[in-house]
Design a protein around this motif. Structure first.
Motif, PDB file in Angstrom:
ATOM      1  N   ARG A 171      48.126  45.080  -7.496  1.00 41.29           N
ATOM      2  CA  ARG A 171      48.497  45.964  -7.517  1.00 41.29           C
ATOM      3  C   ARG A 171      48.856  46.736  -9.127  1.00 41.29           C
ATOM      4  O   ARG A 171      48.143  46.266 -10.007  1.00 41.29           O
ATOM      5  CB  ARG A 171      50.093  45.614  -8.064  1.00 41.29           C
ATOM      6  CG  ARG A 171      51.557  45.648  -8.327  1.00 41.29           C
ATOM      7  CD  ARG A 171      52.647  44.870  -8.383  1.00 41.29           C
ATOM      8  NE  ARG A 171      53.227  44.500  -9.369  1.00 41.29           N
ATOM      9  CZ  ARG A 171      53.089  45.222 -10.864  1.00 41.29           C
ATOM     10  NH1 ARG A 171      53.804  46.300 -11.139  1.00 41.29           N
ATOM     11  NH2 ARG A 171      53.386  44.451 -11.758  1.00 41.29           N
ATOM     12  N   ALA A 172      48.598  47.864  -8.562  1.00 44.08           N
ATOM     13  CA  ALA A 172      48.457  48.936  -9.809  1.00 44.08           C
ATOM     14  C   ALA A 172      49.666  48.619 -10.827  1.00 44.08           C
ATOM     15  O   ALA A 172      51.047  48.760 -10.452  1.00 44.08           O
ATOM     16  CB  ALA A 172      48.131  50.268  -9.594  1.00 44.08           C
ATOM     17  N   GLN A 173      50.064  48.888 -12.545  1.00 42.11           N
ATOM     18  CA  GLN A 173      50.974  48.646 -13.030  1.00 42.11           C
ATOM     19  C   GLN A 173      51.204  50.124 -13.151  1.00 42.11           C
ATOM     20  O   GLN A 173      52.491  50.049 -13.660  1.00 42.11           O
ATOM     21  CB  GLN A 173      50.021  48.375 -14.358  1.00 42.11           C
ATOM     22  CG  GLN A 173      49.285  47.350 -15.002  1.00 42.11           C
ATOM     23  CD  GLN A 173      50.332  46.210 -13.887  1.00 42.11           C
ATOM     24  OE1 GLN A 173      51.289  45.483 -15.157  1.00 42.11           O
ATOM     25  NE2 GLN A 173      49.484  45.207 -13.345  1.00 42.11           N
ATOM     26  N   SER A 174      51.301  50.680 -12.436  1.00 36.24           N
ATOM     27  CA  SER A 174      52.211  51.944 -12.467  1.00 36.24           C
ATOM     28  C   SER A 174      51.038  53.591 -11.814  1.00 36.24           C
ATOM     29  O   SER A 174      49.957  53.248 -11.328  1.00 36.24           O
ATOM     30  CB  SER A 174      52.101  52.934 -13.827  1.00 36.24           C
ATOM     31  OG  SER A 174      50.823  53.469 -14.353  1.00 36.24           O
ATOM     32  N   ALA A 188      48.284  55.035 -13.566  1.00 30.19           N
ATOM     33  CA  ALA A 188      46.979  53.967 -13.061  1.00 30.19           C
ATOM     34  C   ALA A 188      46.683  53.677 -12.267  1.00 30.19           C
ATOM     35  O   ALA A 188      45.354  53.846 -11.908  1.00 30.19           O
ATOM     36  CB  ALA A 188      46.826  52.485 -13.531  1.00 30.19           C
ATOM     37  N   LEU A 189      47.475  54.524 -11.040  1.00 29.05           N
ATOM     38  CA  LEU A 189      46.866  54.325  -9.532  1.00 29.05           C
ATOM     39  C   LEU A 189      45.618  55.493  -9.600  1.00 29.05           C
ATOM     40  O   LEU A 189      44.827  55.710  -9.280  1.00 29.05           O
ATOM     41  CB  LEU A 189      47.410  53.884  -8.935  1.00 29.05           C
ATOM     42  CG  LEU A 189      46.982  54.466  -7.016  1.00 29.05           C
ATOM     43  CD1 LEU A 189      47.487  52.671  -6.210  1.00 29.05           C
ATOM     44  CD2 LEU A 189      46.748  55.686  -6.909  1.00 29.05           C
ATOM     45  N   LEU A 190      46.516  56.482  -9.976  1.00 26.69           N
ATOM     46  CA  LEU A 190      45.479  57.846  -9.881  1.00 26.69           C
ATOM     47  C   LEU A 190      44.555  58.211 -10.358  1.00 26.69           C
ATOM     48  O   LEU A 190      43.498  58.460 -10.542  1.00 26.69           O
ATOM     49  CB  LEU A 190      46.557  59.006 -10.050  1.00 26.69           C
ATOM     50  CG  LEU A 190      48.060  58.863  -9.357  1.00 26.69           C
ATOM     51  CD1 LEU A 190      49.247  59.979  -9.322  1.00 26.69           C
ATOM     52  CD2 LEU A 190      47.667  59.699  -7.955  1.00 26.69           C
ATOM     53  N   GLU A 191      44.424  57.986 -11.920  1.00 27.40           N
ATOM     54  CA  GLU A 191      43.650  57.918 -12.481  1.00 27.40           C
ATOM     55  C   GLU A 191      42.330  56.802 -12.228  1.00 27.40           C
ATOM     56  O   GLU A 191      41.379  57.215 -12.529  1.00 27.40           O
ATOM     57  CB  GLU A 191      43.576  57.805 -13.966  1.00 27.40           C
ATOM     58  CG  GLU A 191      44.943  58.522 -14.238  1.00 27.40           C
ATOM     59  CD  GLU A 191      45.715  57.439 -16.376  1.00 27.40           C
ATOM     60  OE1 GLU A 191      45.229  56.217 -15.880  1.00 27.40           O
ATOM     61  OE2 GLU A 191      46.754  57.977 -16.570  1.00 27.40           O
ATOM     62  N   ALA A 192      42.307  55.884 -11.717  1.00 24.98           N
ATOM     63  CA  ALA A 192      41.105  55.114 -10.594  1.00 24.98           C
ATOM     64  C   ALA A 192      40.688  55.207  -9.743  1.00 24.98           C
ATOM     65  O   ALA A 192      39.112  54.346  -9.954  1.00 24.98           O
ATOM     66  CB  ALA A 192      41.933  53.053 -11.859  1.00 24.98           C
ATOM     67  N   SER A 193      41.143  56.765  -9.084  1.00 30.71           N
ATOM     68  CA  SER A 193      40.742  55.905  -7.642  1.00 30.71           C
ATOM     69  C   SER A 193      39.698  56.805  -6.966  1.00 30.71           C
ATOM     70  O   SER A 193      40.120  57.727  -7.730  1.00 30.71           O
ATOM     71  CB  SER A 193      42.403  56.086  -6.928  1.00 30.71           C
ATOM     72  OG  SER A 193      43.403  54.919  -6.947  1.00 30.71           O
ATOM     73  N   LEU A 226      57.294  47.554  -5.337  1.00 32.74           N
ATOM     74  CA  LEU A 226      55.714  46.495  -4.765  1.00 32.74           C
ATOM     75  C   LEU A 226      56.086  45.459  -5.974  1.00 32.74           C
ATOM     76  O   LEU A 226      55.784  45.891  -7.313  1.00 32.74           O
ATOM     77  CB  LEU A 226      54.410  47.445  -4.978  1.00 32.74           C
ATOM     78  CG  LEU A 226      53.510  46.620  -4.267  1.00 32.74           C
ATOM     79  CD1 LEU A 226      53.249  46.090  -3.209  1.00 32.74           C
ATOM     80  CD2 LEU A 226      52.163  47.285  -4.906  1.00 32.74           C
ATOM     81  N   ASP A 227      55.380  44.211  -5.776  1.00 34.10           N
ATOM     82  CA  ASP A 227      55.233  42.994  -6.350  1.00 34.10           C
ATOM     83  C   ASP A 227      54.191  42.265  -7.113  1.00 34.10           C
ATOM     84  O   ASP A 227      53.371  43.126  -5.616  1.00 34.10           O
ATOM     85  CB  ASP A 227      56.168  42.095  -6.447  1.00 34.10           C
ATOM     86  CG  ASP A 227      56.579  41.472  -5.503  1.00 34.10           C
ATOM     87  OD1 ASP A 227      55.672  40.771  -4.584  1.00 34.10           O
ATOM     88  OD2 ASP A 227      58.080  41.695  -4.795  1.00 34.10           O
ATOM     89  N   ASP A 228      53.737  41.563  -7.137  1.00 25.76           N
ATOM     90  CA  ASP A 228      51.941  41.098  -7.383  1.00 25.76           C
ATOM     91  C   ASP A 228      51.901  39.490  -6.027  1.00 25.76           C
ATOM     92  O   ASP A 228      51.134  40.348  -5.532  1.00 25.76           O
ATOM     93  CB  ASP A 228      52.542  40.309  -8.723  1.00 25.76           C
ATOM     94  CG  ASP A 228      52.139  40.908 -10.059  1.00 25.76           C
ATOM     95  OD1 ASP A 228      51.522  41.791  -9.743  1.00 25.76           O
ATOM     96  OD2 ASP A 228      52.659  40.949 -10.699  1.00 25.76           O
TER      97      ASP A 228
END
Length: 318
Positions: free
Chosen positions: A190-193, A196-201, A178-180
């Motif tokens: 777009r989550a940076q990693s 990062a997605l798992l921690e924020a969701s 996935l890109d911007d």
């Protein structure tokens, strides 16, 4: 007269959703409504069929099974991808493998049924109401203002994202490619990693294709990164998540709950923890099981057979 068997037609629906009479002078078509897990019993049931129509990965067709089916000439699967078929082995034996189209709408809708069911504890509250249990025993989770993390922003993931925005959720996404630009086109961040997605969701929904890069993508380390109140929904493929780690995460409450429509072994065994864990909302892989989708599957399976009989097969796999 050629013989065609339609395997794993659990609802006995196939014959009513396509005009199979078009084949009546050339092919005898019959459904097999029960799942035959035993390999020898399966071979005994299907070894005289020249044509098989199969539903997704319900019955795998590895090389060693194909070798035991000398009469088989055409294998038609629902969908245009089926990792449970050894297409190369089929080709080497002169077996044509064809697929059908499918719509992203049914699995999108089912994903949201699971999200809403988990967030508002619908199974628990409905069961209590029917069985005379407590009147209001849970407190629901708000979706508006929460963060929806989508792993995989393909056709289904993008539609799930669209509905998430309609609920007033912040939507973020991640996948290996996935890109911007693609994220922006879908109206998501777009989550940076992955981490990062798992921690924020607050809700994580999986919409990735199973492959070498995605098998076991979420293991113990990743599940521990999720929020204690987070929900995990998987309507894609079970092996994307380490199943033993997921059971432990649910038992020990690393996460609040999981909505599951896919399992490593289907039908799900009677003693599977996913049948009994109180924070699991589990369904028997019905994400694609809708009347319109089935009509597409079986109508196009019929077209595949007609094209093969005419010597010009269509929708070839592999």
């Amino acid at each position: 007269m050629r013989t065609c068997l339609i395997l794993d037609d659990y609802q006995n629906a196939a014959l009513g959703l396509a005009d199979w009479a078009r084949l009546s002078d050339r092919v005898a078509v019959a459904p097999v409504t029960e799942h035959i897990a035993d390999r020898d019993a399966l071979v005994a049931r299907i070894d005289q069929a020249e044509i098989l129509v199969i539903m997704r990965e319900r019955t795998p067709f590895p090389a060693d099974l194909l070798e035991r089916l000398p009469c088989l000439k055409l294998l038609v699967t629902s969908g245009m991808r089926n990792l449970a078929i050894d297409v190369a082995a089929a080709r080497s034996r002169g077996i044509t493998v064809c697929g059908t189209e499918s719509s992203p709408t049914p699995p999108t809708e089912l994903t949201w049924a699971l999200i809403l069911g988990l967030a508002r504890h619908l199974a628990v509250e409905s069961r209590n109401l029917r069985d005379g249990g407590p009147w209001q025993s849970t407190i629901g989770t708000d979706l508006a203002g929460a963060t929806l993390g989508i792993l995989g922003l393909g056709k289904i993931g993008a539609r799930v994202a669209e509905i998430g925005r309609a609920f007033g959720m912040r939507v973020i996404a991640w996948s290996p490619n996935l890109d911007d630009a693609r994220a922006a086109a879908a109206g998501v961040e777009r989550a940076q990693s992955k981490d990062a997605l798992l921690e924020a969701s607050d809700v994580v929904s999986i919409h990735l294709v199973l492959g070498e890069r995605t098998r076991g993508l979420l293991g113990e380390e990743e599940l521990r990164r999720m929020r204690p109140g987070a929900l995990l929904v998987n309507t894609s493929r079970a092996p994307i998540v380490d199943q033993a780690a997921l059971v432990r995460a649910l038992e020990e409450r690393w996460i609040a709950g999981a909505g599951l429509d896919v399992f490593e072994t289907e039908p799900l065994s009677a003693d599977s923890p996913f049948r009994h864990l109180p924070n699991v909302l589990a369904l028997p892989h019905v994400g694609y099981v809708t009347r319109s989708n089935y009509r597409t599957f079986f109508t196009q399976a019929l077209e595949d057979i007609e094209a093969w009989l005419a010597g010009s097969p269509i929708r070839l796999l592999g």
